[in-house]
Scaffold this motif. Structure first.
Motif, mmCIF file in Angstrom:
data_model
loop_
_atom_site.group_PDB
_atom_site.id
_atom_site.type_symbol
_atom_site.label_atom_id
_atom_site.label_comp_id
_atom_site.label_asym_id
_atom_site.label_seq_id
_atom_site.Cartn_x
_atom_site.Cartn_y
_atom_site.Cartn_z
ATOM 1 N N GLY A 126 0.673 -1.073 -0.258
ATOM 2 C CA GLY A 126 -0.150 0.286 -0.343
ATOM 3 C C GLY A 126 0.977 1.199 0.081
ATOM 4 O O GLY A 126 0.177 2.665 -0.072
ATOM 5 N N GLU A 127 2.285 1.305 0.405
ATOM 6 C CA GLU A 127 3.029 2.023 0.281
ATOM 7 C C GLU A 127 3.955 2.309 -1.498
ATOM 8 O O GLU A 127 4.106 1.235 -1.966
ATOM 9 N N ALA A 128 4.606 3.542 -1.458
ATOM 10 C CA ALA A 128 4.746 4.045 -2.764
ATOM 11 C C ALA A 128 6.432 2.471 -2.881
ATOM 12 O O ALA A 128 6.869 2.301 -1.785
ATOM 13 N N GLY A 129 6.825 2.096 -3.937
ATOM 14 C CA GLY A 129 7.469 1.286 -3.877
ATOM 15 C C GLY A 129 7.314 -0.611 -3.864
ATOM 16 O O GLY A 129 8.120 -1.520 -3.128
ATOM 17 N N TYR A 130 6.022 -0.125 -3.130
ATOM 18 C CA TYR A 130 6.171 -1.821 -2.178
ATOM 19 C C TYR A 130 4.909 -3.255 -2.429
ATOM 20 O O TYR A 130 4.249 -3.833 -2.832
ATOM 21 N N GLY A 131 4.490 -2.015 -4.193
ATOM 22 C CA GLY A 131 2.573 -2.757 -4.280
ATOM 23 C C GLY A 131 1.683 -2.598 -4.097
ATOM 24 O O GLY A 131 1.176 -2.003 -2.339
ATOM 25 N N SER A 132 1.305 -3.814 -4.068
ATOM 26 C CA SER A 132 -0.420 -3.565 -3.448
ATOM 27 C C SER A 132 -0.865 -4.568 -2.379
ATOM 28 O O SER A 132 -0.001 -5.359 -2.288
ATOM 29 N N PRO A 133 -2.118 -4.064 -0.852
ATOM 30 C CA PRO A 133 -2.536 -5.197 -0.665
ATOM 31 C C PRO A 133 -2.690 -6.394 -0.866
ATOM 32 O O PRO A 133 -3.733 -6.598 -1.709
ATOM 33 N N TYR A 134 -2.326 -7.436 -0.675
ATOM 34 C CA TYR A 134 -3.015 -8.790 -0.949
ATOM 35 C C TYR A 134 -4.471 -8.969 -0.763
ATOM 36 O O TYR A 134 -5.054 -8.501 0.435
ATOM 37 N N LYS A 135 -5.237 -9.758 -1.415
ATOM 38 C CA LYS A 135 -6.604 -9.743 -1.040
ATOM 39 C C LYS A 135 -7.073 -10.231 0.024
ATOM 40 O O LYS A 135 -6.528 -11.962 -0.332
ATOM 41 N N ARG A 136 -8.411 -10.856 0.267
ATOM 42 C CA ARG A 136 -9.120 -11.590 1.867
ATOM 43 C C ARG A 136 -9.849 -12.881 1.188
ATOM 44 O O ARG A 136 -9.643 -13.564 1.785
ATOM 45 N N THR A 137 -10.285 -12.198 -0.220
ATOM 46 C CA THR A 137 -10.907 -13.768 -0.778
ATOM 47 C C THR A 137 -10.296 -13.534 -1.603
ATOM 48 O O THR A 137 -9.280 -13.289 -2.466
ATOM 49 N N GLN A 138 -9.445 -14.986 -2.743
ATOM 50 C CA GLN A 138 -9.152 -15.420 -2.947
ATOM 51 C C GLN A 138 -9.608 -17.418 -3.815
ATOM 52 O O GLN A 138 -10.329 -17.844 -3.250
ATOM 53 N N ILE A 139 -9.181 -17.688 -4.775
ATOM 54 C CA ILE A 139 -9.764 -18.836 -5.554
ATOM 55 C C ILE A 139 -8.021 -19.883 -5.021
ATOM 56 O O ILE A 139 -7.389 -19.924 -4.291
ATOM 57 N N ALA A 140 -9.335 -21.517 -4.751
ATOM 58 C CA ALA A 140 -8.243 -22.165 -4.103
ATOM 59 C C ALA A 140 -8.784 -23.893 -5.108
ATOM 60 O O ALA A 140 -9.711 -23.557 -5.506
ATOM 61 N N ILE A 141 -7.477 -24.235 -5.409
ATOM 62 C CA ILE A 141 -8.060 -25.235 -6.015
ATOM 63 C C ILE A 141 -8.403 -27.083 -4.451
ATOM 64 O O ILE A 141 -7.309 -27.066 -4.364
ATOM 65 N N PRO A 142 -9.518 -27.286 -4.473
ATOM 66 C CA PRO A 142 -9.763 -28.768 -3.484
ATOM 67 C C PRO A 142 -9.395 -30.380 -4.620
ATOM 68 O O PRO A 142 -9.930 -29.823 -5.391
ATOM 69 N N PHE A 143 -8.960 -30.419 -3.811
ATOM 70 C CA PHE A 143 -8.387 -31.980 -4.653
ATOM 71 C C PHE A 143 -7.834 -33.110 -3.440
ATOM 72 O O PHE A 143 -7.153 -32.342 -2.275
ATOM 73 N N GLY A 144 -8.498 -34.090 -3.118
ATOM 74 C CA GLY A 144 -8.143 -34.988 -2.602
ATOM 75 C C GLY A 144 -8.884 -36.470 -2.529
ATOM 76 O O GLY A 144 -9.072 -37.213 -3.784
ATOM 77 N N ALA A 145 -8.953 -37.545 -1.766
ATOM 78 C CA ALA A 145 -9.125 -38.661 -1.963
ATOM 79 C C ALA A 145 -10.084 -39.247 0.120
ATOM 80 O O ALA A 145 -9.593 -38.177 0.426
ATOM 81 N N GLY A 146 -11.038 -40.689 -0.941
ATOM 82 C CA GLY A 146 -11.607 -40.558 0.726
ATOM 83 C C GLY A 146 -11.911 -41.715 0.755
ATOM 84 O O GLY A 146 -12.099 -42.660 -0.402
ATOM 85 N N ILE A 147 -12.981 -42.114 0.817
ATOM 86 C CA ILE A 147 -14.054 -43.539 1.299
ATOM 87 C C ILE A 147 -14.987 -43.288 2.161
ATOM 88 O O ILE A 147 -14.440 -42.961 3.367
#
Length: 306
Positions: free
Chosen positions: A186-207
């Motif tokens: 958010g300050e000059a030279g450091y980039g923008s704040p990160y977002k608190r809402t994001q995308i994820a890819i869930p994957f896995g296995a179960g029984i």
């Protein structure tokens, strides 16, 4: 893990396409059914505030609970779709995860960062059963292993615990970190704040195990591949000057929290611009636990006679 993720999704997709094409015309609507479920899980994370700086490292002592609810629709002998909502917490603490005697970990011990993060997730996944069921729900198999993959949206809010030597902060309070811009965001030279809402890819296995006519008990392990490095609020470098941090909280968590007196590491006097987090790996979280599903009896329409 990098290779496991695309390979798993590719296998799920391939199996799903083959199974759907082969059985779509032979699986009638009378055999489709819905179920609702509740999950009780253990939740962990992989990131920068762990014993080792890789996505296979976690601290079991940081495990926290997760609870969720789901709705599943069975479409074919092997294919189901599931939507779910869940809430859980992940945590990390350099003081507990890092060893000050380890040549690499002692830098994280000196960093002295801590966080907790409450994560709300909405997901939609496809499920591929490794055993098919061409019958109705009453005659489903007793044990069914499966794999899954899909997409999720999550909202997170990392917070840090205030310790000693804080300026203008109450010791023992948890403070939201994203608004503080602890790496100068958010300050000059450091980039923008990160977002608190994001995308994820869930994957896995179960029984799944058939308890009776209407109930299934399942065990599942699922990874969430995220596209942020800031679940723990650590992902880049220290600011070039402490005064670039404009708030007491930003100065404390972004600079002053550093532990002093660990030989061979940095101190507040020389940490400016140094690496604070590993930006080569995005953060992950993992959900492992039990699901109790209740199968909703499908309504069967009686034939009409004239």
């Amino acid at each position: 893990m990098k290779k496991l993720f695309p390979l798993t999704l590719a296998l799920i997709l391939a199996f799903a396409l083959v199974a759907t094409e082969a059985s779509a015309q032979r699986f009638t609507k009378r055999k489709m059914y819905n179920s609702v479920g509740v999950t009780l899980n253990a939740m962990n994370y992989f990131g920068d505030v762990v014993p080792k700086t890789n996505i296979a490292s976690l601290r079991l002592g940081a495990t926290r609970p997760n609870i969720g609810f789901s709705f599943t629709r069975r479409f074919a002998p092997r294919i189901s779709g599931r939507v779910g909502l869940s809430y859980g917490r992940v945590t990390g603490d350099d003081a507990k995860a890092a060893d000050d005697k380890d040549s690499e970990a002692k830098f994280r011990y000196t960093r002295n960062m801590n966080f907790r993060n409450d994560i709300f997730e909405a997901s939609a996944v496809g499920i591929f059963d490794l055993l098919e069921n061409r019958n109705n729900y009453i005659r489903r198999p007793d044990f069914v292993p499966y794999v899954f993959g899909g997409v999720a949206v999550f909202h997170h809010n990392p917070k840090g615990l205030v310790g000693d030597n804080s300026q203008g902060l109450a010791k023992g309070d948890y403070v939201a970190l994203q608004p503080l811009g602890t790496e100068g965001q958010g300050e000059a030279g450091y980039g923008s704040p990160y977002k608190r809402t994001q995308i994820a890819i869930p994957f896995g296995a179960g029984i799944r195990y058939k308890l009776d006519r209407h109930f299934d008990l399942g065990f599942e392990i699922g990874w969430r591949k995220t596209f942020t490095d800031y679940i723990d609020d650590v992902g880049g470098n220290y600011v070039n000057n402490k005064n670039d941090l404009k708030t007491p909280g930003g100065k404390y968590f972004g600079y002053e929290i550093t532990r002093e007196g660990v030989p061979g590491t940095f101190t507040e006097a020389n940490q400016f611009g140094e690496v604070r987090g590993n930006n080569n790996e995005k953060d992950w979280y993992i959900v492992t636990g039990l699901t109790l599903n209740y199968i909703l009896s499908p309504r069967v329409k009686s034939p009409k006679f004239r």
